[in-house]
Design a protein around this motif. Structure first.
Motif, PDB file in Angstrom:
ATOM      1  N   ILE A 151       3.627 -80.822 -10.319  1.00  0.00           N
ATOM      2  CA  ILE A 151       4.614 -79.828  -9.878  1.00  0.00           C
ATOM      3  C   ILE A 151       5.917 -79.946 -10.663  1.00  0.00           C
ATOM      4  O   ILE A 151       6.769 -79.062 -10.599  1.00  0.00           O
ATOM      5  CB  ILE A 151       4.899 -79.957  -8.372  1.00  0.00           C
ATOM      6  N   LEU A 152       6.072 -81.027 -11.409  1.00  0.00           N
ATOM      7  CA  LEU A 152       7.276 -81.199 -12.226  1.00  0.00           C
ATOM      8  C   LEU A 152       7.077 -80.466 -13.553  1.00  0.00           C
ATOM      9  O   LEU A 152       6.884 -81.062 -14.608  1.00  0.00           O
ATOM     10  CB  LEU A 152       7.552 -82.685 -12.467  1.00  0.00           C
ATOM     11  N   ASP A 153       7.128 -79.119 -13.485  1.00  0.00           N
ATOM     12  CA  ASP A 153       6.900 -78.313 -14.680  1.00  0.00           C
ATOM     13  C   ASP A 153       8.195 -77.912 -15.371  1.00  0.00           C
ATOM     14  O   ASP A 153       8.198 -77.115 -16.305  1.00  0.00           O
ATOM     15  CB  ASP A 153       6.083 -77.065 -14.336  1.00  0.00           C
ATOM     16  N   GLY A 154       9.312 -78.452 -14.892  1.00  0.00           N
ATOM     17  CA  GLY A 154      10.607 -78.181 -15.508  1.00  0.00           C
ATOM     18  C   GLY A 154      11.575 -79.303 -15.188  1.00  0.00           C
ATOM     19  O   GLY A 154      11.323 -80.137 -14.314  1.00  0.00           O
ATOM     20  N   PHE A 155      12.700 -79.332 -15.888  1.00  0.00           N
ATOM     21  CA  PHE A 155      13.662 -80.420 -15.719  1.00  0.00           C
ATOM     22  C   PHE A 155      14.498 -80.287 -14.448  1.00  0.00           C
ATOM     23  O   PHE A 155      15.175 -81.226 -14.051  1.00  0.00           O
ATOM     24  CB  PHE A 155      14.590 -80.493 -16.934  1.00  0.00           C
ATOM     25  N   GLU A 156      14.450 -79.123 -13.821  1.00  0.00           N
ATOM     26  CA  GLU A 156      15.281 -78.904 -12.639  1.00  0.00           C
ATOM     27  C   GLU A 156      14.593 -79.336 -11.343  1.00  0.00           C
ATOM     28  O   GLU A 156      15.213 -79.344 -10.278  1.00  0.00           O
ATOM     29  CB  GLU A 156      15.669 -77.425 -12.538  1.00  0.00           C
ATOM     30  N   LYS A 157      13.319 -79.730 -11.411  1.00  0.00           N
ATOM     31  CA  LYS A 157      12.567 -80.061 -10.202  1.00  0.00           C
ATOM     32  C   LYS A 157      12.507 -81.570  -9.965  1.00  0.00           C
ATOM     33  O   LYS A 157      12.514 -82.358 -10.906  1.00  0.00           O
ATOM     34  CB  LYS A 157      11.147 -79.493 -10.286  1.00  0.00           C
ATOM     35  N   SER A 158      12.428 -81.951  -8.676  1.00  0.00           N
ATOM     36  CA  SER A 158      12.302 -83.353  -8.279  1.00  0.00           C
ATOM     37  C   SER A 158      11.297 -83.456  -7.141  1.00  0.00           C
ATOM     38  O   SER A 158      11.050 -82.484  -6.423  1.00  0.00           O
ATOM     39  CB  SER A 158      13.654 -83.920  -7.814  1.00  0.00           C
ATOM     40  N   ILE A 159      10.714 -84.644  -6.976  1.00  0.00           N
ATOM     41  CA  ILE A 159       9.853 -84.934  -5.831  1.00  0.00           C
ATOM     42  C   ILE A 159      10.631 -85.868  -4.912  1.00  0.00           C
ATOM     43  O   ILE A 159      11.128 -86.911  -5.345  1.00  0.00           O
ATOM     44  CB  ILE A 159       8.529 -85.585  -6.271  1.00  0.00           C
ATOM     45  N   LEU A 160      10.739 -85.484  -3.642  1.00  0.00           N
ATOM     46  CA  LEU A 160      11.543 -86.224  -2.676  1.00  0.00           C
ATOM     47  C   LEU A 160      10.668 -86.875  -1.612  1.00  0.00           C
ATOM     48  O   LEU A 160       9.466 -86.588  -1.508  1.00  0.00           O
ATOM     49  CB  LEU A 160      12.552 -85.281  -2.009  1.00  0.00           C
ATOM     50  N   ILE A 161      11.278 -87.738  -0.818  1.00  0.00           N
ATOM     51  CA  ILE A 161      10.575 -88.372   0.299  1.00  0.00           C
ATOM     52  C   ILE A 161       9.976 -87.319   1.223  1.00  0.00           C
ATOM     53  O   ILE A 161       8.863 -87.466   1.738  1.00  0.00           O
ATOM     54  CB  ILE A 161      11.535 -89.279   1.097  1.00  0.00           C
ATOM     55  N   SER A 162      10.698 -86.226   1.413  1.00  0.00           N
ATOM     56  CA  SER A 162      10.232 -85.162   2.312  1.00  0.00           C
ATOM     57  C   SER A 162       8.954 -84.492   1.816  1.00  0.00           C
ATOM     58  O   SER A 162       8.290 -83.780   2.574  1.00  0.00           O
ATOM     59  CB  SER A 162      11.329 -84.107   2.488  1.00  0.00           C
ATOM     60  N   ASP A 163       8.586 -84.712   0.553  1.00  0.00           N
ATOM     61  CA  ASP A 163       7.370 -84.109  -0.001  1.00  0.00           C
ATOM     62  C   ASP A 163       6.118 -84.937   0.294  1.00  0.00           C
ATOM     63  O   ASP A 163       5.004 -84.491   0.010  1.00  0.00           O
ATOM     64  CB  ASP A 163       7.512 -83.939  -1.521  1.00  0.00           C
ATOM     65  N   ILE A 164       6.276 -86.140   0.845  1.00  0.00           N
ATOM     66  CA  ILE A 164       5.121 -86.983   1.162  1.00  0.00           C
ATOM     67  C   ILE A 164       4.471 -86.501   2.454  1.00  0.00           C
ATOM     68  O   ILE A 164       5.144 -86.298   3.465  1.00  0.00           O
ATOM     69  CB  ILE A 164       5.535 -88.464   1.324  1.00  0.00           C
ATOM     70  N   GLU A 165       3.167 -86.320   2.413  1.00  0.00           N
ATOM     71  CA  GLU A 165       2.422 -85.927   3.608  1.00  0.00           C
ATOM     72  C   GLU A 165       1.875 -87.180   4.291  1.00  0.00           C
ATOM     73  O   GLU A 165       1.191 -87.986   3.666  1.00  0.00           O
ATOM     74  CB  GLU A 165       1.273 -84.991   3.230  1.00  0.00           C
ATOM     75  N   VAL A 166       2.198 -87.342   5.568  1.00  0.00           N
ATOM     76  CA  VAL A 166       1.755 -88.521   6.315  1.00  0.00           C
ATOM     77  C   VAL A 166       1.091 -88.096   7.618  1.00  0.00           C
ATOM     78  O   VAL A 166       1.310 -86.982   8.117  1.00  0.00           O
ATOM     79  CB  VAL A 166       2.937 -89.470   6.627  1.00  0.00           C
ATOM     80  N   ALA A 167       0.285 -89.004   8.162  1.00  0.00           N
ATOM     81  CA  ALA A 167      -0.345 -88.745   9.458  1.00  0.00           C
ATOM     82  C   ALA A 167       0.711 -88.760  10.559  1.00  0.00           C
ATOM     83  O   ALA A 167       1.800 -89.322  10.392  1.00  0.00           O
ATOM     84  CB  ALA A 167      -1.411 -89.808   9.728  1.00  0.00           C
ATOM     85  N   GLU A 168       0.393 -88.146  11.686  1.00  0.00           N
ATOM     86  CA  GLU A 168       1.346 -88.076  12.796  1.00  0.00           C
ATOM     87  C   GLU A 168       1.707 -89.458  13.328  1.00  0.00           C
ATOM     88  O   GLU A 168       2.788 -89.651  13.890  1.00  0.00           O
ATOM     89  CB  GLU A 168       0.762 -87.226  13.925  1.00  0.00           C
TER      90      GLU A 168
END
Length: 228
Positions: A151-168
């Motif tokens: 998903i990092l297809d450009g320099f303006e994008k970042s992956i954050l903690i909120s992007d992690i999918e976790v179980a309930e």
């Protein structure tokens, strides 16, 4: 998640005498934590070589103590001691937990996939965090978090903690806006400006002419003074 087990026995040899155990391919261990006093145990090195690399410090291990069947021993690896010269395993510390109570533990992050910003745009991947802190029941703790960087297809994008999918049943303890990965643009170095030699010579020539003119003016003034 694969269930990990270790078959161990109670240890009666302590102190410097444990060297005799190691010479026999047996590693001394200590188990401490929830509901028990520290227990001195031992385990075959061949077993540990199979289980420890998989368990790391965030995967629970069921410890089966020879002759004891009354209680279940769910443990995490707390510490490993290695020989600084031979790099051989010397000792293992296990932390016993209650499988019905939450624990707080570090889970490693693994980046996968390819990024267009790296492959086609010459960017550099940065990963500020190698692990994140989670809270949950011991048997629900994930082995790792695998993050897709495509998903990092450009320099303006970042992956954050909120992007992690976790179980309930799992809670992420890090701030949601904390960065996990980003691609930085390539560094552009400015070429230094160099003055031409001709320009320098021209300046020197002008200075020379000026000095000669000043001398000539001085001589003219002296002649005029004499005539007066």
């Amino acid at each position: 998640m694969e269930k990990l087990n270790l078959d161990v026995t109670n240890r009666t040899i302590t102190g410097k005498k444990v060297k005799t155990l190691r010479n026999q391919g047996i590693i001394p261990m200590n188990m401490f934590g929830y509901g028990i006093d520290s227990k001195e145990l031992q385990c075959e090195l061949s077993q540990l070589n199979k289980v420890l690399p998989v368990a790391g410090t965030n995967i629970p291990i069921t410890i089966n103590i020879d002759g004891e069947t009354k209680s279940e021993n769910i443990c995490f690896v707390r510490d490993l001691q290695w020989d600084p010269i031979s790099d051989k395993l010397l000792h293992v510390d296990l932390y016993r937990v209650d499988s019905t109570r939450t624990v707080t533990i570090e889970v490693p992050i693994t980046l996968s996939g390819t990024s267009n910003a790296i492959v086609n745009m010459g960017g550099t991947l940065i990963q500020p965090l190698s692990s994140v802190t989670v809270q949950g029941l011991p048997l629900d703790i994930p082995t790792e978090f695998v993050i897709d960087i495509s998903i990092l297809d450009g320099f303006e994008k970042s992956i954050l903690i909120s992007d992690i999918e976790v179980a309930e049943s799992i809670t992420l303890m890090n701030p949601e806006d904390q960065m996990l990965a980003r691609v930085l643009p390539p560094r552009v170095e400015e070429e230094p400006t160099v003055e031409s030699e001709e320009g320098e010579e021209g300046e020197e020539g002008e200075e020379g002419l000026l000095e000669e003119g000043q001398e000539a003016t001085g001589e003219g003034q002296e002649e005029q003074s004499d005539s007066e």
